[in-house]
Design a protein around this motif. Sequence first.
Motif, PDB file in Angstrom:
ATOM      1  N   PHE A 120       0.844  -1.201   0.000  1.00 46.92           N
ATOM      2  CA  PHE A 120       0.000   0.000   0.000  1.00 46.92           C
ATOM      3  C   PHE A 120       0.881   1.252   0.000  1.00 46.92           C
ATOM      4  CE2 PHE A 120      -2.310   3.377   2.149  1.00 46.92           C
ATOM      5  CZ  PHE A 120      -3.585   3.304   1.607  1.00 46.92           C
ATOM      6  N   GLU A 169      -7.062   5.460   3.996  1.00 49.12           N
ATOM      7  CA  GLU A 169      -7.973   4.314   4.181  1.00 49.12           C
ATOM      8  C   GLU A 169      -9.373   4.798   4.555  1.00 49.12           C
ATOM      9  OE1 GLU A 169      -4.960   0.693   5.483  1.00 49.12           O
ATOM     10  OE2 GLU A 169      -6.049   1.771   7.041  1.00 49.12           O
ATOM     11  N   GLN A 217     -11.004   6.072   1.505  1.00 50.65           N
ATOM     12  CA  GLN A 217     -11.426   4.991   0.609  1.00 50.65           C
ATOM     13  C   GLN A 217     -12.511   4.130   1.254  1.00 50.65           C
ATOM     14  OE1 GLN A 217      -7.915   2.897  -0.856  1.00 50.65           O
ATOM     15  NE2 GLN A 217      -6.935   4.816  -1.423  1.00 50.65           N
ATOM     16  N   GLY A 218     -12.875   4.440   2.496  1.00 49.53           N
ATOM     17  CA  GLY A 218     -13.967   3.736   3.177  1.00 49.53           C
ATOM     18  C   GLY A 218     -13.695   2.257   3.383  1.00 49.53           C
ATOM     19  N   ILE A 219     -12.452   1.920   3.713  1.00 48.72           N
ATOM     20  CA  ILE A 219     -12.047   0.520   3.717  1.00 48.72           C
ATOM     21  C   ILE A 219     -12.175  -0.140   5.094  1.00 48.72           C
ATOM     22  CG2 ILE A 219      -9.572   0.760   4.240  1.00 48.72           C
ATOM     23  CD1 ILE A 219     -10.990  -1.157   1.266  1.00 48.72           C
ATOM     24  N   HIS A 271     -14.500  -0.527   7.532  1.00 47.90           N
ATOM     25  CA  HIS A 271     -15.554  -1.460   7.954  1.00 47.90           C
ATOM     26  C   HIS A 271     -15.477  -2.781   7.200  1.00 47.90           C
ATOM     27  CE1 HIS A 271     -17.114   1.145   4.927  1.00 47.90           C
ATOM     28  NE2 HIS A 271     -18.336   0.695   4.910  1.00 47.90           N
ATOM     29  N   LEU A 295     -12.577  -4.125   6.238  1.00 49.03           N
ATOM     30  CA  LEU A 295     -11.409  -4.798   6.812  1.00 49.03           C
ATOM     31  C   LEU A 295     -11.763  -5.479   8.143  1.00 49.03           C
ATOM     32  CD1 LEU A 295      -8.651  -4.832   5.552  1.00 49.03           C
ATOM     33  CD2 LEU A 295      -8.015  -2.841   6.879  1.00 49.03           C
ATOM     34  N   PHE A 352     -21.254  -4.746   2.563  1.00 47.52           N
ATOM     35  CA  PHE A 352     -21.899  -3.497   2.960  1.00 47.52           C
ATOM     36  C   PHE A 352     -22.482  -2.800   1.733  1.00 47.52           C
ATOM     37  CE2 PHE A 352     -18.756  -4.204   6.303  1.00 47.52           C
ATOM     38  CZ  PHE A 352     -19.534  -4.030   7.426  1.00 47.52           C
ATOM     39  N   ASN A 386     -16.684  -0.392  -1.078  1.00 51.33           N
ATOM     40  CA  ASN A 386     -15.379   0.277  -1.024  1.00 51.33           C
ATOM     41  C   ASN A 386     -14.225  -0.723  -1.082  1.00 51.33           C
ATOM     42  OD1 ASN A 386     -16.647   2.764  -0.733  1.00 51.33           O
ATOM     43  ND2 ASN A 386     -16.821   2.498   1.472  1.00 51.33           N
ATOM     44  N   PHE A 387     -13.191  -0.320  -1.821  1.00 47.20           N
ATOM     45  CA  PHE A 387     -11.996  -1.166  -1.968  1.00 47.20           C
ATOM     46  C   PHE A 387     -10.756  -0.275  -1.921  1.00 47.20           C
ATOM     47  CE2 PHE A 387     -15.371  -3.560  -3.854  1.00 47.20           C
ATOM     48  CZ  PHE A 387     -15.085  -4.858  -3.498  1.00 47.20           C
ATOM     49  N   PHE A 392      -5.475  -0.466  -6.051  1.00 45.53           N
ATOM     50  CA  PHE A 392      -5.163  -1.875  -6.286  1.00 45.53           C
ATOM     51  C   PHE A 392      -6.174  -2.448  -7.283  1.00 45.53           C
ATOM     52  CE2 PHE A 392      -2.830  -1.002  -2.560  1.00 45.53           C
ATOM     53  CZ  PHE A 392      -1.820  -1.933  -2.468  1.00 45.53           C
ATOM     54  N   PHE A 412      -7.972  -9.630   0.854  1.00 43.82           N
ATOM     55  CA  PHE A 412      -9.033 -10.024   1.790  1.00 43.82           C
ATOM     56  C   PHE A 412      -9.015 -11.534   2.016  1.00 43.82           C
ATOM     57  CE2 PHE A 412     -10.422  -5.739   1.023  1.00 43.82           C
ATOM     58  CZ  PHE A 412     -10.916  -5.371   2.264  1.00 43.82           C
ATOM     59  N   LEU A 417      -6.753 -12.883   4.742  1.00 46.33           N
ATOM     60  CA  LEU A 417      -7.120 -12.666   6.144  1.00 46.33           C
ATOM     61  C   LEU A 417      -7.976 -13.810   6.699  1.00 46.33           C
ATOM     62  CD1 LEU A 417      -7.952  -8.855   5.863  1.00 46.33           C
ATOM     63  CD2 LEU A 417      -5.810  -9.898   6.592  1.00 46.33           C
TER      64      LEU A 417
END
Lengths: 237, 284
Positions: free
Chosen positions: A13, A69, A72-74, A76, A78, B82, B86-87, B91, B100, B103
Amino acid sequence: MRWGNALAHDIRFQWRHGFYGVYILICLLYLLLLHFVPADNQASIVVLLTFSDPSAVGLILAGGIILLEKDQGIHHHLFATPLRLQEYLIAKALSISVLSASAAWVIHGFSIGVPASPILFTLSILLSSSFFTFLSIGVVSRARSINGFILLSQVYVLPFALPLLYFFGIGREILYLIFPTHGSLLLLQSALRPLSWREIVYALAILIVWNGIAFLWAQRSFERRILLRIGERRDRR
Amino acid sequence: MIDVEQLEYSYPGTSKKTLQGIDFSIARGEVFGFLGPSGAGKSTTQKILIGALRNYTGSVRIQGQEIRHLGSDYYERIGVAFEFPNFYSKFTALENLKLFQSLYRASKDDPMDLLGKVGLDQAAHMKVSQFSKGMKMRLNFCRSILHHPDILFLDEPTSGLDPLNAKIMKDLILEQKAAGTTVLITTHNMHAAEELCDRVAFIVDGQIPLIDSPRALKLHHGQQRVRLEYTSSEEKHIEEFPTHNLGNNERFLQLIRQHPIETLHSLEATLDQIFIDVTGRTLV
């Protein structure tokens, strides 16, 4: 090995967002500046640079990454996976600390040579950088914009710069013993003079204790101010 | 599979209860829909069910275990998509899925197969920032099923999709149901709920006034009548007949024998109308 995967992703990242490129440029700039510093002062300037740099990297990178992050709304997504917040925070601290340590080695190595105590030097950078990363995560959890983060971070970081006064001969050491950054400066000075065992143990212990405090603060802040607030406005409308 | 009793929740710093004592049970392999307007408590219920909000009162049990006591292993068993897909935007789709996937312990499938299944194999190496909303929604769905979850939570799965993409999404959800996955859908789209859900719960102001299957609701709340549209002397006419004993209704039989029929519909209620009748609220 979830934290390992999270760590690998954090490095990708940071690379993808060009953080490493910018950082290489900064290191080159440091080396260029050091080239013009008289040889007598070079060692002290290197200590100052290698002290301030991990703080800056930990602070700015961690804040920047979390804000990106957030944008980018990531988060929730994750945290709807088995990834734990502790693993997420440790991956962030490790990725940034390793970058800081690499940069510090380059600056030190190309200016005044290999540090006299390579292990203490590396530990100092790693622990300082991870402390500032956790501190930054706590701060950025309270900020809503990049400007807000920059302003707020100065308030939180300033007290930790106080041990620099002692480095310049102002005040008695006892006044600064509570600060983790006093420990960082002590370990970095191992390049200039040999440290006693008492100094080494104190410096490592104070850095480790403050890392623990900053980690818990970052965890609590992130949980309360980012994770619990995801979608809050929509739900509470 | 999921048993919820007297569930109440207030957000920190507010005195108002977002959920005011709701009860429901969901069986294994069921597609269950939460229908309600914005702010009704749908998303809060979902957040409690996915373990994101633990400070609730009442009981929420998943396969007999209280959810607030479940560790991060619970996330190995659930998939969540959701509403906002969002990503990591810098990437590619494949890189996002691989991250993902890394994980989860259980996930071993090739993400390319999943991308192929949702028609995104050609876009696998495109950055997500270049994706349309429809593509992101499909990728979002892929992410939620990467690890073969037992329970799938979908928040507004057809939101913002054109009819073609909405159809693709519905087919994908029904595929999951066929594979035995329990699916919880949160939506205010009645048509999607009608097509997908075995049962729906109406949720308004943090309460559930009604739970039933869409078919039973429509029949119970509708009129037992049919409406016939036909043309006679080049004019359109409409007549309604009770469904009871329709085969012996002389007028009805005469009309369908003697005139061209344009449309013939039973007058069961729509879910939208039932929602308004039961709750006094609209779904907007």
